[in-house]
Every structure is written in structure tokens, then in C-alpha cells.
Design a protein around this motif. Structure first.
Motif, mmCIF file in Angstrom:
data_model
loop_
_atom_site.group_PDB
_atom_site.id
_atom_site.type_symbol
_atom_site.label_atom_id
_atom_site.label_comp_id
_atom_site.label_asym_id
_atom_site.label_seq_id
_atom_site.Cartn_x
_atom_site.Cartn_y
_atom_site.Cartn_z
ATOM 1 N N LEU A 23 -39.124 22.380 20.404
ATOM 2 C CA LEU A 23 -38.506 21.463 21.364
ATOM 3 C C LEU A 23 -37.838 20.290 20.650
ATOM 4 C CD1 LEU A 23 -41.163 21.380 24.221
ATOM 5 C CD2 LEU A 23 -38.816 22.243 24.376
ATOM 6 N N LYS A 24 -38.516 19.771 19.627
ATOM 7 C CA LYS A 24 -37.976 18.644 18.864
ATOM 8 C C LYS A 24 -36.667 19.028 18.167
ATOM 9 C CE LYS A 24 -39.193 15.414 15.226
ATOM 10 N NZ LYS A 24 -40.125 15.115 14.151
ATOM 11 N N LYS A 47 -49.295 25.501 19.909
ATOM 12 C CA LYS A 47 -48.832 24.256 20.532
ATOM 13 C C LYS A 47 -47.938 23.481 19.567
ATOM 14 C CE LYS A 47 -51.627 20.723 21.184
ATOM 15 N NZ LYS A 47 -52.704 19.872 21.694
ATOM 16 N N GLU A 48 -48.349 23.404 18.313
ATOM 17 C CA GLU A 48 -47.577 22.662 17.307
ATOM 18 C C GLU A 48 -46.199 23.297 17.081
ATOM 19 O OE1 GLU A 48 -50.790 23.680 16.834
ATOM 20 O OE2 GLU A 48 -51.709 21.725 17.181
ATOM 21 N N GLU A 49 -46.155 24.639 17.036
ATOM 22 C CA GLU A 49 -44.878 25.337 16.834
ATOM 23 C C GLU A 49 -43.933 25.106 18.019
ATOM 24 O OE1 GLU A 49 -46.495 29.090 14.107
ATOM 25 O OE2 GLU A 49 -46.415 29.291 16.280
ATOM 26 N N ILE A 50 -44.477 25.124 19.222
ATOM 27 C CA ILE A 50 -43.651 24.917 20.414
ATOM 28 C C ILE A 50 -43.104 23.496 20.440
ATOM 29 C CG2 ILE A 50 -43.732 24.709 22.935
ATOM 30 C CD1 ILE A 50 -45.512 27.233 22.909
ATOM 31 N N LEU A 51 -43.942 22.517 20.112
ATOM 32 C CA LEU A 51 -43.473 21.125 20.076
ATOM 33 C C LEU A 51 -42.371 20.946 19.031
ATOM 34 C CD1 LEU A 51 -46.841 19.194 20.537
ATOM 35 C CD2 LEU A 51 -44.976 19.445 22.197
ATOM 36 N N ALA A 52 -42.522 21.613 17.886
ATOM 37 C CA ALA A 52 -41.496 21.550 16.838
ATOM 38 C C ALA A 52 -40.195 22.196 17.320
ATOM 39 C CB ALA A 52 -41.998 22.220 15.559
#
Length: 127
Positions: A16-17, A9-14
Motif C-alpha cells: 500500500l505504501k 500484514k507487513e507485506e500488505i502495508l508495504a
């Protein structure tokens, strides 16, 4: 435009950012979350039990045997014509694929009279 995102989840949010998206376009995101550490813990715990029951020489041998049992490998012939088998890495599994693999392992174990601890499954689904 279709965008494929893969990771925790953290990698995907990064991702997208950090993405440079054109606000004039529509995007369809396909998101695949990687298996969790609790899934990996359950997998390793169950593999150790199966290793003991079958008398495999190593944990890696047990993991290879289970991947072979469930077709999680590819085969090809190298330049000398020797058959090479490469096993999939569970580190790259999505949560869905890892859940299916864990379920397959449980069914396999039951079929061989091996009892796997349910506490591992409870922890597996918590995270």
C-alpha cells in the motif's frame, strides 16, 4: 478499480505504501493475509504425529497424503500423456484456508483415533 493484496500484514502495508494510486479514483481492496508462522508450526507438529502413527517414510510424504486426502492438488497430463499431480504449497495459503486445512487434519486424526496436542491449537490461534 479493484486492487488485490496478498501476503503478511507487513507485506500488505508495504504494498500500500509503495502503490502509486490516483487520488481521483475509488479503489476496492481485497486483502488476503497469509498463514502465520504459528499456524505452520501447528501444521508441522501435527503432521509429525500423524507420520509416526501411520508409519510414513517422511514428513513430506505425510503432508502429500493429507493434501491428497483433502483435494489440495491439481492434475494434468504432460506432453507424454503421463499424469502429473502438483500439490498446493501451504506457504501460499491464506489464514482462512490454513485454518480450514488444520481443522480438516484434526477431524481426520480424530477419525483415525489419533490424539493431537491442544497446546498447538492454542498457540495457533494466539498469533
Amino acid at each position: 478499480m479493484k486492487v488485490k493484496l496478498f501476503g503478511t500484514k507487513e507485506e500488505i502495508l508495504a504494498q500500500l505504501k509503495d502503490a502509486e494510486l490516483d487520488s481521483s479514483q475509488d479503489y476496492v481492496c481485497e486483502i488476503s493475509l497469509k498463514r502465520s508462522l504459528s499456524m505452520n508450526d501447528c501444521y508441522n507438529s501435527w503432521c509429525r504425529i500423524i507420520q509416526q502413527e501411520f508409519g510414513d517414510n517422511s514428513l513430506n510424504e505425510t503432508k502429500r497424503n493429507l493434501k491428497y486426502e483433502f483435494g489440495l492438488y491439481s492434475e494434468y497430463k504432460d506432453k507424454d500423456g503421463t499424469l502429473v499431480r502438483e500439490y498446493e504449497s501451504t506457504a501460499d495459503f491464506t489464514k482462512e484456508k490454513m485454518m480450514q486445512f488444520i481443522s480438516d487434519i484434526e477431524t481426520f486424526a480424530i477419525g483415525h483415533g489419533i490424539i493431537l496436542p491442544k497446546k498447538d491449537v492454542i498457540n495457533f490461534f494466539k498469533k
